[in-house]
Design an enzyme around this catalytic site. Structure first.
Site, PDB file in Angstrom:
ATOM      1  N   ASP A  27      -8.234  -9.044   4.292  1.00 46.08           N
ATOM      2  CA  ASP A  27      -7.975  -7.904   5.167  1.00 46.08           C
ATOM      3  C   ASP A  27      -9.011  -7.755   6.277  1.00 46.08           C
ATOM      4  O   ASP A  27      -9.874  -6.886   6.178  1.00 46.08           O
ATOM      5  CB  ASP A  27      -7.932  -6.625   4.304  1.00 46.08           C
ATOM      6  CG  ASP A  27      -7.514  -5.412   5.113  1.00 46.08           C
ATOM      7  OD1 ASP A  27      -7.096  -5.577   6.257  1.00 46.08           O
ATOM      8  OD2 ASP A  27      -7.611  -4.291   4.567  1.00 46.08           O
ATOM      9  N   GLU A  37     -12.527  -2.045  12.481  1.00 48.59           N
ATOM     10  CA  GLU A  37     -12.566  -1.327  11.202  1.00 48.59           C
ATOM     11  C   GLU A  37     -13.692  -1.828  10.297  1.00 48.59           C
ATOM     12  O   GLU A  37     -14.402  -1.036   9.688  1.00 48.59           O
ATOM     13  CB  GLU A  37     -11.213  -1.481  10.492  1.00 48.59           C
ATOM     14  CG  GLU A  37     -11.192  -0.877   9.110  1.00 48.59           C
ATOM     15  CD  GLU A  37      -9.845  -1.037   8.395  1.00 48.59           C
ATOM     16  OE1 GLU A  37      -8.913  -1.616   8.989  1.00 48.59           O
ATOM     17  OE2 GLU A  37      -9.752  -0.579   7.249  1.00 48.59           O
ATOM     18  N   GLU A  50       0.817  -1.213   0.000  1.00 44.85           N
ATOM     19  CA  GLU A  50       0.000   0.000   0.000  1.00 44.85           C
ATOM     20  C   GLU A  50       0.852   1.265   0.000  1.00 44.85           C
ATOM     21  O   GLU A  50       0.643   2.184   0.774  1.00 44.85           O
ATOM     22  CB  GLU A  50      -0.956  -0.009   1.201  1.00 44.85           C
ATOM     23  CG  GLU A  50      -1.908  -1.193   1.162  1.00 44.85           C
ATOM     24  CD  GLU A  50      -2.963  -1.191   2.266  1.00 44.85           C
ATOM     25  OE1 GLU A  50      -2.679  -0.694   3.362  1.00 44.85           O
ATOM     26  OE2 GLU A  50      -4.068  -1.709   2.007  1.00 44.85           O
TER      27      GLU A  50
HETATM   28  C1  BDP Z   1      -6.199  -2.146   6.226  1.00 46.53           C
HETATM   29  C2  BDP Z   1      -6.467  -0.756   6.683  1.00 46.53           C
HETATM   30  C3  BDP Z   1      -5.300   0.173   6.483  1.00 46.53           C
HETATM   31  C4  BDP Z   1      -4.042  -0.452   7.046  1.00 46.53           C
HETATM   32  C5  BDP Z   1      -3.827  -1.796   6.424  1.00 46.53           C
HETATM   33  C6  BDP Z   1      -2.651  -2.565   7.027  1.00 46.53           C
HETATM   34  O1  BDP Z   1      -7.594  -0.252   6.001  1.00 46.53           O
HETATM   35  O2  BDP Z   1      -5.601   1.386   7.091  1.00 46.53           O
HETATM   36  O3  BDP Z   1      -2.944   0.360   6.820  1.00 46.53           O
HETATM   37  O4  BDP Z   1      -4.959  -2.609   6.649  1.00 46.53           O
HETATM   38  O5  BDP Z   1      -2.920  -3.536   7.722  1.00 46.53           O
HETATM   39  O6  BDP Z   1      -7.142  -2.960   6.839  1.00 46.53           O
HETATM   40  O7  BDP Z   1      -1.513  -2.229   6.788  1.00 46.53           O
END
Ligand code: BDP
Length: 735
Positions: A396, A424, A322
């Site tokens: 996720d 979340e 990401e």
């Molecule tokens: C996702 C989240 C994000 C996190 C990412 C992570 O939306 O904000 O940075 O995981 O685990 O669930 O790195």
């Protein structure tokens, strides 16, 4: 004078008396019941049951804690606080034993008395952090001993003992031995240096960076107490989307101040390491892990950290994920990156926790397969002090995912479990969802990696492949809200996470029972009701959000509420439409051999079971299969009807949860009762929102009528699409 006149004559006096009575009632009710949730499960309120109180008071007529270390001091303070509150009197601290019973606490090393009470033998089965609690006698005097091989073991034993009192267990005949099954039991804070919390729903970060290191909030100690009480022994203070600034000397002083507060509770600090920190902080031309300048930069930084914090735990790293920098920026592997940091930490016994949450933007491959594809070939190439940290499922933190296929697939590498405690994707700060059933579903899953008996719990505790290192991480739900977690029941998830990190074989119901007794009440009616509502809550949430294996239907950015229609984000795998793939014919992601073949990443018999639409557990159906709307499921319903019924069941479930909560009115304090009541009201509305938004959208795709008797959505699809939440907490601008 008539009666009326007489009354009037006495009116002022009467009013004063009445006022006084009201004031006294209010005063006592405020102070007897002032329950704002701050104390978490460490409420040491007086035990109401008079018999029990008498029995406890007899068994603990005197108490003594031996030893002088900081950790022993924490044990002594906690015991003093706990006994005073629970038994409602000051019990003499004395080494003199009482004929009715005494409590002796400490390591055999620190006390001849403990030695003389047979501790060495009891400690035979106890490891470095474990403890024994047992009843013995000296002469004819009964003695309860809490002991360990180390001071931290003693502290954990004290918390266990207090828990026995809080949950009103008999203590006259104890014989308890407990060892943590997992070595590194960590919270991961996704907290930024500006005090926002990446996915936080309980206010700001509790780390007051600006005022540190000189201002030490009492909250830091209470945080440490709460964590130690459930066995958590490490905390990663900063967000995985890391900021290099944390390595600057002034920030390291702040970290040191926190480490000093946590040390007496056996909690080590860890930091997230931004891979490009050498460039950002000191202008190095590269962060290539094989470049000697980069290696020495990290070695020096690590030396600087250990000089301040000799028991520093190590680094957690999110790299090449990401948008985060990482070794692949220099054509190096994840192992190259992790090993470079591991080499710098090794002389100090520090560890690297390298996250497997990666998905390449470029690869035209099912996102669910990417982490496995990248990491499994690297098995055996990581240094001894590296753990690979894997989320429970392959996408996720969805309300429900099948277990991540990496568990069991990297026998030469210790794999850490990463759970998300912050909700979340599970209703954030307003939904009551008890997560222990979700955690245990993953932990008890038998991967068959080495045949039957290869449960995830045995992989992560190191048993299955004989690893000395083991770990579990929980993404924290803590903020500076007075009650710590925003929703009061968020506390149960923090608690449950810690209990499972200590013993991943624990049962969700057993943990709920403990938490309710410690947090609300020991009344059987309350325990029965609240436990029922907690245990049903996760399944219900799955039903009203993502039933039958659906996933990632969340709206963009905030992930608060439904957005199954979203299909315009720049990256394919950020769009909900990518995950459900609904069209006129059907819905679901084909991950079988005819599709992405993600099923092949699982061991047999799971591979075949997931592959077959009839054998695949229904809860994962649309995760692994594309199914026609009109296909018939086991229940005899068509998929479309089953989907509608699931969403309905979810909404009905929340109504039931709310009614159960209402049944405890008057049996717990009104402050917390009302708070949860209002939250359940929101949850009812939002469950209905999920149902109506998702089904309106899916109907617009399937073109099928709602089943007979189905209550149709009250608003249009356009309305649901138009809703926006620019300031929802935990909002992340990019996805
Ligand atoms: C996702 C989240 C994000 C996190 C990412 C992570 O939306 O904000 O940075 O995981 O685990 O669930 O790195």
């Amino acid at each position: 004078m008539d009666c009326y006149g007489e009354e009037l004559e006495h009116y002022p006096q009467f009013m004063i008396r009445l006022g006084l009575i009201i004031w006294v009632c209010m005063f006592t009710s405020i102070f007897a019941n002032a329950e704002d949730g701050y104390q978490l499960w460490l409420r040491y309120n007086r035990i109401q049951n008079a018999n029990l109180l008498q029995r406890y008071t007899n068994s603990i007529a005197t108490w003594a804690v031996f030893g002088n270390s900081q950790v022993v001091e924490s044990a002594r303070n906690e015991l003093r606080l706990g006994l005073q509150g629970l038994l409602n009197k000051q019990i003499p601290e004395s080494t003199e034993l009482s004929p009715t019973g005494s409590l002796a606490v400490g390591t055999p090393h620190d006390s001849p008395l403990i030695r003389s009470l047979g501790a060495a033998q009891q400690l035979d089965q106890v490891d470095a952090e474990g403890y024994a609690i047992y009843t013995t006698s000296s002469g004819n005097f009964p003695v309860t001993v809490i002991t360990g091989n180390s001071d931290i073991g003693v502290l954990y034993g004290v918390f266990h003992f207090l828990r026995l009192l809080q949950t009103q267990q008999p203590i006259e005949n104890l014989s308890i031995v407990s060892n943590p099954k997992i070595k590194r039991r960590l919270l991961n804070h996704w907290d930024n240096l500006d005090r926002t919390v990446e996915r936080g729903y309980a206010g700001c970060s509790i780390w007051d960076w600006h005022r540190l290191p000189d201002f030490i909030s009492p909250r830091y100690t209470d945080y440490a107490r709460a964590n130690a009480s459930i066995g958590i022994n490490g905390t990663v203070l900063t967000n995985v989307n890391a900021n290099a600034l944390i390595f600057r000397a002034d920030y390291l002083d702040k970290i040191k101040a926190l480490a000093d507060v946590f040390r007496p509770y056996g909690i080590k600090v860890y930091l997230t390491a931004r891979f490009s920190a050498p460039i950002e902080l000191d202008g190095l031309p590269t962060a290539d892990p094989l470049d000697p300048r980069v290696q020495s930069w990290w070695q020096e930084k690590v030396a600087e950290i250990y000089k301040l914090i000799p028991d520093f735990g190590g680094f957690l790293v999110k790299a090449n994920s990401e948008g985060q920098p990482g070794p692949q920026n220099y054509n190096r592997t994840h192992a190259d990156g992790a090993n470079m940091l591991a080499d710098a930490l090794a002389p100090y016994n520090g560890v690297v926790m390298w996250r497997a949450f990666v998905y390449s933007n470029a690869a035209n491959e099912d996102r669910a397969k990417l982490a496995y594809n990248e990491f499994v070939p690297l098995d055996g190439s990581f240094r001894k002090n590296v753990l690979v940290q894997v989320k429970n499922g392959p996408i996720d933190f969805q309300p429900r995912e099948p277990v991540h296929p990496m568990f069991g697939a990297m026998p030469k590498t210790p794999l850490m479990m990463e759970f998300q405690i912050t909700q979340e994707y599970l209703g954030q700060g307003t939904h009551l969802v008890y997560l222990a059933p979700m955690y245990t579903e993953a932990l008890k899953f038998d991967t068959y990696a080495k045949g039957p008996g290869s449960e995830v719990a045995k992989i992560i505790d190191g048993q299955l492949d004989n690893h000395a290192l083991s770990g579990m991480a929980g993404v924290s739900n803590i903020g500076n809200d007075r009650n710590w977690t925003g929703h009061l029941f968020g506390q149960s998830n923090w608690f449950a996470y810690g209990r499972l990190a200590w013993d991943p074989d624990m049962d969700a119901a057993e943990i709920a029972d403990e938490w309710i007794r410690m947090t609300f009440s020991n009344e059987p009616d309350v325990i029965r009701a609240v436990s029922a509502l907690m245990l049903m809550s996760h399944e219900i949430c799955v039903q009203y959000m993502t039933p039958l294996g659906l996933h990632h239907l969340f709206d963009t950015g905030h992930h608060y509420g439904p957005g199954p229609w979203v299909n315009d984000l720049s990256q394919r795998e950020w769009n909900p439409t990518y995950y459900h793939q609904a069209d006129r014919q059907g819905i679901g992601f084909d991950r079988t051999a005819t599709g992405s073949n993600a099923t092949s990443q699982y061991f047999e018999p799971w591979h075949s079971r997931f592959e077959s639409p009839t054998e695949c557990p229904e809860k994962y159906l649309l995760w692994f299969h594309r199914v026609r709307w009109t296909d018939t499921l086991d229940s005899g319903q068509s998929l479309w009807e089953a989907l509608c019924r699931q969403y309905d069941a979810g909404c009905d479930g929340v109504v039931r949860m709310h009614a159960i909560w209402n049944s405890v009115v008057g049996k717990i304090d009104s402050e917390r009762y009302n708070e949860v009541d209002m939250m359940l009201h929101i949850q009812e509305k939002e469950a209905r929102w999920w149902r109506d938004a998702c089904l309106s959208y899916f109907q617009s795709i399937s073109g099928l009528p709602f089943p007979a008797g189905f209550d149709p959505p009250q608003k249009t699809l356009e309305y649901f699409k138009s809703r926006s939440f620019p300031y929802a907490p935990g909002t992340k601008p990019r996805w």
